[in-house]
Design a protein around this motif. Structure first.
Motif, PDB file in Angstrom:
ATOM      1  N   GLU A   1     -35.824 -12.332 -20.954  1.00  0.00           N
ATOM      2  CA  GLU A   1     -35.737 -11.507 -19.755  1.00  0.00           C
ATOM      3  C   GLU A   1     -34.699 -12.082 -18.798  1.00  0.00           C
ATOM      4  O   GLU A   1     -33.993 -11.343 -18.103  1.00  0.00           O
ATOM      5  CB  GLU A   1     -37.099 -11.419 -19.068  1.00  0.00           C
ATOM      6  N   GLU A   2     -34.593 -13.400 -18.772  1.00  0.00           N
ATOM      7  CA  GLU A   2     -33.634 -14.080 -17.902  1.00  0.00           C
ATOM      8  C   GLU A   2     -32.205 -13.688 -18.269  1.00  0.00           C
ATOM      9  O   GLU A   2     -31.397 -13.344 -17.403  1.00  0.00           O
ATOM     10  CB  GLU A   2     -33.829 -15.581 -18.059  1.00  0.00           C
ATOM     11  N   ALA A   3     -31.895 -13.738 -19.554  1.00  0.00           N
ATOM     12  CA  ALA A   3     -30.562 -13.346 -20.004  1.00  0.00           C
ATOM     13  C   ALA A   3     -30.296 -11.876 -19.712  1.00  0.00           C
ATOM     14  O   ALA A   3     -29.194 -11.493 -19.316  1.00  0.00           O
ATOM     15  CB  ALA A   3     -30.409 -13.626 -21.489  1.00  0.00           C
TER      16      ALA A   3
ATOM     17  N   ASP B   1     -23.640 -11.219 -18.089  1.00  0.00           N
ATOM     18  CA  ASP B   1     -22.659 -10.171 -18.372  1.00  0.00           C
ATOM     19  C   ASP B   1     -22.512  -9.999 -19.880  1.00  0.00           C
ATOM     20  O   ASP B   1     -22.344  -8.888 -20.371  1.00  0.00           O
ATOM     21  CB  ASP B   1     -21.306 -10.540 -17.762  1.00  0.00           C
ATOM     22  N   ARG B   2     -22.541 -11.125 -20.596  1.00  0.00           N
ATOM     23  CA  ARG B   2     -22.476 -11.097 -22.057  1.00  0.00           C
ATOM     24  C   ARG B   2     -23.469 -12.110 -22.613  1.00  0.00           C
ATOM     25  O   ARG B   2     -23.744 -13.135 -21.990  1.00  0.00           O
ATOM     26  CB  ARG B   2     -21.060 -11.408 -22.573  1.00  0.00           C
ATOM     27  N   VAL B   3     -23.976 -11.791 -23.799  1.00  0.00           N
ATOM     28  CA  VAL B   3     -24.972 -12.619 -24.464  1.00  0.00           C
ATOM     29  C   VAL B   3     -24.496 -12.903 -25.880  1.00  0.00           C
ATOM     30  O   VAL B   3     -23.972 -12.014 -26.562  1.00  0.00           O
ATOM     31  CB  VAL B   3     -26.341 -11.906 -24.521  1.00  0.00           C
ATOM     32  N   MET B   4     -24.676 -14.149 -26.318  1.00  0.00           N
ATOM     33  CA  MET B   4     -24.433 -14.500 -27.711  1.00  0.00           C
ATOM     34  C   MET B   4     -25.732 -15.029 -28.292  1.00  0.00           C
ATOM     35  O   MET B   4     -26.409 -15.847 -27.673  1.00  0.00           O
ATOM     36  CB  MET B   4     -23.329 -15.555 -27.858  1.00  0.00           C
ATOM     37  N   LEU B   5     -26.060 -14.557 -29.479  1.00  0.00           N
ATOM     38  CA  LEU B   5     -27.273 -14.988 -30.163  1.00  0.00           C
ATOM     39  C   LEU B   5     -26.883 -15.914 -31.310  1.00  0.00           C
ATOM     40  O   LEU B   5     -26.112 -15.537 -32.193  1.00  0.00           O
ATOM     41  CB  LEU B   5     -28.025 -13.762 -30.699  1.00  0.00           C
ATOM     42  N   LEU B   6     -27.405 -17.145 -31.264  1.00  0.00           N
ATOM     43  CA  LEU B   6     -27.156 -18.134 -32.307  1.00  0.00           C
ATOM     44  C   LEU B   6     -28.323 -18.187 -33.276  1.00  0.00           C
ATOM     45  O   LEU B   6     -29.477 -18.029 -32.884  1.00  0.00           O
ATOM     46  CB  LEU B   6     -26.989 -19.534 -31.702  1.00  0.00           C
ATOM     47  N   ASP B   7     -28.012 -18.467 -34.532  1.00  0.00           N
ATOM     48  CA  ASP B   7     -29.047 -18.748 -35.514  1.00  0.00           C
ATOM     49  C   ASP B   7     -28.445 -19.680 -36.550  1.00  0.00           C
ATOM     50  O   ASP B   7     -27.408 -19.373 -37.146  1.00  0.00           O
ATOM     51  CB  ASP B   7     -29.540 -17.453 -36.164  1.00  0.00           C
ATOM     52  N   ARG B   8     -29.062 -20.869 -36.714  1.00  0.00           N
ATOM     53  CA  ARG B   8     -28.595 -21.860 -37.683  1.00  0.00           C
ATOM     54  C   ARG B   8     -27.134 -22.225 -37.463  1.00  0.00           C
ATOM     55  O   ARG B   8     -26.359 -22.367 -38.405  1.00  0.00           O
ATOM     56  CB  ARG B   8     -28.825 -21.363 -39.099  1.00  0.00           C
ATOM     57  N   GLY B   9     -26.747 -22.362 -36.203  1.00  0.00           N
ATOM     58  CA  GLY B   9     -25.405 -22.824 -35.873  1.00  0.00           C
ATOM     59  C   GLY B   9     -24.321 -21.780 -35.953  1.00  0.00           C
ATOM     60  O   GLY B   9     -23.134 -22.107 -35.808  1.00  0.00           O
ATOM     61  N   ARG B  10     -24.700 -20.535 -36.173  1.00  0.00           N
ATOM     62  CA  ARG B  10     -23.713 -19.462 -36.264  1.00  0.00           C
ATOM     63  C   ARG B  10     -24.016 -18.384 -35.232  1.00  0.00           C
ATOM     64  O   ARG B  10     -25.176 -18.119 -34.923  1.00  0.00           O
ATOM     65  CB  ARG B  10     -23.711 -18.820 -37.664  1.00  0.00           C
TER      66      ARG B  10
ATOM     67  N   ILE C   1     -24.596 -14.781 -34.553  1.00  0.00           N
ATOM     68  CA  ILE C   1     -24.942 -13.616 -35.373  1.00  0.00           C
ATOM     69  C   ILE C   1     -24.828 -12.307 -34.609  1.00  0.00           C
ATOM     70  O   ILE C   1     -24.891 -11.235 -35.202  1.00  0.00           O
ATOM     71  CB  ILE C   1     -26.362 -13.756 -35.963  1.00  0.00           C
ATOM     72  N   ALA C   2     -24.664 -12.382 -33.294  1.00  0.00           N
ATOM     73  CA  ALA C   2     -24.478 -11.170 -32.501  1.00  0.00           C
ATOM     74  C   ALA C   2     -23.925 -11.560 -31.139  1.00  0.00           C
ATOM     75  O   ALA C   2     -24.236 -12.635 -30.618  1.00  0.00           O
ATOM     76  CB  ALA C   2     -25.782 -10.405 -32.324  1.00  0.00           C
ATOM     77  N   GLU C   3     -23.110 -10.694 -30.572  1.00  0.00           N
ATOM     78  CA  GLU C   3     -22.583 -10.924 -29.228  1.00  0.00           C
ATOM     79  C   GLU C   3     -22.288  -9.586 -28.569  1.00  0.00           C
ATOM     80  O   GLU C   3     -21.889  -8.625 -29.239  1.00  0.00           O
ATOM     81  CB  GLU C   3     -21.303 -11.762 -29.250  1.00  0.00           C
ATOM     82  N   GLY C   4     -22.500  -9.497 -27.270  1.00  0.00           N
ATOM     83  CA  GLY C   4     -22.196  -8.284 -26.528  1.00  0.00           C
ATOM     84  C   GLY C   4     -22.907  -8.285 -25.200  1.00  0.00           C
ATOM     85  O   GLY C   4     -23.521  -9.275 -24.804  1.00  0.00           O
ATOM     86  N   THR C   5     -22.822  -7.174 -24.485  1.00  0.00           N
ATOM     87  CA  THR C   5     -23.604  -7.044 -23.262  1.00  0.00           C
ATOM     88  C   THR C   5     -25.074  -6.885 -23.666  1.00  0.00           C
ATOM     89  O   THR C   5     -25.379  -6.506 -24.803  1.00  0.00           O
ATOM     90  CB  THR C   5     -23.160  -5.820 -22.453  1.00  0.00           C
ATOM     91  N   PRO C   6     -26.000  -7.149 -22.748  1.00  0.00           N
ATOM     92  CA  PRO C   6     -27.411  -6.937 -23.096  1.00  0.00           C
ATOM     93  C   PRO C   6     -27.689  -5.526 -23.606  1.00  0.00           C
ATOM     94  O   PRO C   6     -28.428  -5.346 -24.585  1.00  0.00           O
ATOM     95  CB  PRO C   6     -28.136  -7.216 -21.778  1.00  0.00           C
ATOM     96  N   ASP C   7     -27.085  -4.517 -22.985  1.00  0.00           N
ATOM     97  CA  ASP C   7     -27.316  -3.141 -23.426  1.00  0.00           C
ATOM     98  C   ASP C   7     -26.771  -2.895 -24.832  1.00  0.00           C
ATOM     99  O   ASP C   7     -27.395  -2.200 -25.645  1.00  0.00           O
ATOM    100  CB  ASP C   7     -26.682  -2.150 -22.452  1.00  0.00           C
ATOM    101  N   GLU C   8     -25.593  -3.467 -25.121  1.00  0.00           N
ATOM    102  CA  GLU C   8     -25.009  -3.290 -26.454  1.00  0.00           C
ATOM    103  C   GLU C   8     -25.909  -3.894 -27.529  1.00  0.00           C
ATOM    104  O   GLU C   8     -26.107  -3.306 -28.594  1.00  0.00           O
ATOM    105  CB  GLU C   8     -23.626  -3.930 -26.507  1.00  0.00           C
ATOM    106  N   LEU C   9     -26.448  -5.079 -27.233  1.00  0.00           N
ATOM    107  CA  LEU C   9     -27.305  -5.728 -28.220  1.00  0.00           C
ATOM    108  C   LEU C   9     -28.601  -4.955 -28.424  1.00  0.00           C
ATOM    109  O   LEU C   9     -29.090  -4.825 -29.552  1.00  0.00           O
ATOM    110  CB  LEU C   9     -27.610  -7.165 -27.783  1.00  0.00           C
TER     111      LEU C   9
END
Length: 328
Positions: free
Chosen positions: A217-219, A224-233, A235-243
């Motif tokens: 919820e904080e993010a 403005d933009r969020v990147m989601l990491l999993d196992r050092g990679r 796996i997704a990036e964009g605005t919260p709405d895009e994700l």
């Protein structure tokens, strides 16, 4: 991979800018880091635009804190390049350190000193003359609504007050980039929302904020933009709405009548559910949110009208994105 885009894309580019005068406050290309046999970062690319709030999300062990440590010169990557505030994190470590502030999960303050004394001390350590350090301390106490508590020992502060003072201490040198590594860990909801206001104020003043957090919820509220990491990679990036739209613009939550109905529905959906909560007998499926589509889904999923006890429609959240895209 979603970290770096082509140079024609307005939000990224395939190579790091050759000069420090571009739009990017933070740039990383191909970061790799291992501890023994454990690979923590596996070729991470990212870019953060100046004056924005960037949130790095991921499950425990995804590589968030290691990324921050590399970008703040506390750890050297095994491979790859990174630049912060226009300076290489290896070749220009001292310049990077002068341009940034890092606030970890726990406040790094002298509890025997007052709030004002902590800020004045940090100003002096930053090289400010005595009078300038005193003025800067007063400015920051006012900015973070701590003026009345400035003369009290930090040991008497609440958790939220300590976090605000800790961030204020990092701003004595007026950094270009502020790294906040899970800054609201352990705070109550009221203190957490106060911290959100602080982060918003920083962004509006032109400071770049690089945030890691366990609170999705904080993010959603801040970034403005969020990147989601999993196992050092990445796996997704964009605005919260895009994700959120990658999972479902809207979600139809179905509460089943009993566990047998829940198991049967989950089997029929065969992986198409965007949310599963067996302890609540709840299954979420994607919908466009319109009445015709909701009616169609209900008729298709429970034609006999005996398995679904109630339903609710709401917007998809970053929790949905997190659960759908990470290995957990």
């Amino acid at each position: 991979m979603y970290g770096l885009r082509s140079s024609s894309d307005d939000e990224g580019g395939g190579a790091m800018d050759p000069t420090p005068t571009g739009s990017w406050a933070v740039e990383a290309l191909g970061l790799e880091k291992s501890y023994g046999d454990v690979r923590v970062l596996a070729g991470l690319d990212l870019r953060v635009r100046r004056g924005s709030v960037f949130a790095l999300l991921g499950p425990n062990g995804a590589g968030k804190t290691t990324t921050v440590r590399v970008l703040t010169t506390l750890t050297r990557a095994d491979a790859g390049r990174a630049r912060v505030a226009g300076h290489d994190v290896v070749e220009d470590r001292s310049r990077v350190r002068r341009a940034i502030s890092l606030t970890g999960q726990y406040a790094a303050l002298d509890e025997e000193q007052t709030g004002e004394e902590n800020l004045r001390m940090m100003g002096r350590l930053r090289g400010l003359p005595r009078r300038r350090a005193a003025r800067r301390a007063a400015e920051l106490l006012e900015r973070f609504s701590l003026t009345d508590a400035g003369g009290r020992r930090v040991s008497t502060y609440s958790g939220g007050m300590r976090r605000r003072l800790d961030i204020a201490a990092g701003l004595t040198g007026e950094p270009e980039v502020v790294f906040l590594d899970e800054p609201t860990t352990g705070l109550d909801p009221r203190s957490r929302r106060t911290m959100w206001e602080v982060v918003g104020t920083l962004a509006r003043s032109g400071v770049t904020v690089f945030l890691t957090t366990q609170y999705l919820e904080e993010a959603d509220q801040l970034a403005d933009r969020v990147m989601l990491l999993d196992r050092g990679r990445a796996i997704a990036e964009g605005t919260p709405d895009e994700l959120k739209k990658r999972v479902a613009a809207q979600r139809l939550d179905l509460t089943m009548t009993d566990r047998h109905a829940y198991d049967a529905m989950a089997a029929r959906l065969d992986g198409a559910a965007v949310h599963l909560a067996p302890e609540e007998l709840l299954i979420g499926v994607a919908t466009d949110g319109t009445a015709p589509h909701v009616r169609t889904l209900l008729d298709e999923l429970d034609p006999s009208r005996v398995e679904i006890s109630r339903f609710a429609v709401h917007g998809a959240t970053l929790d949905d994105v997190f659960l759908e895209l990470t290995h957990e």
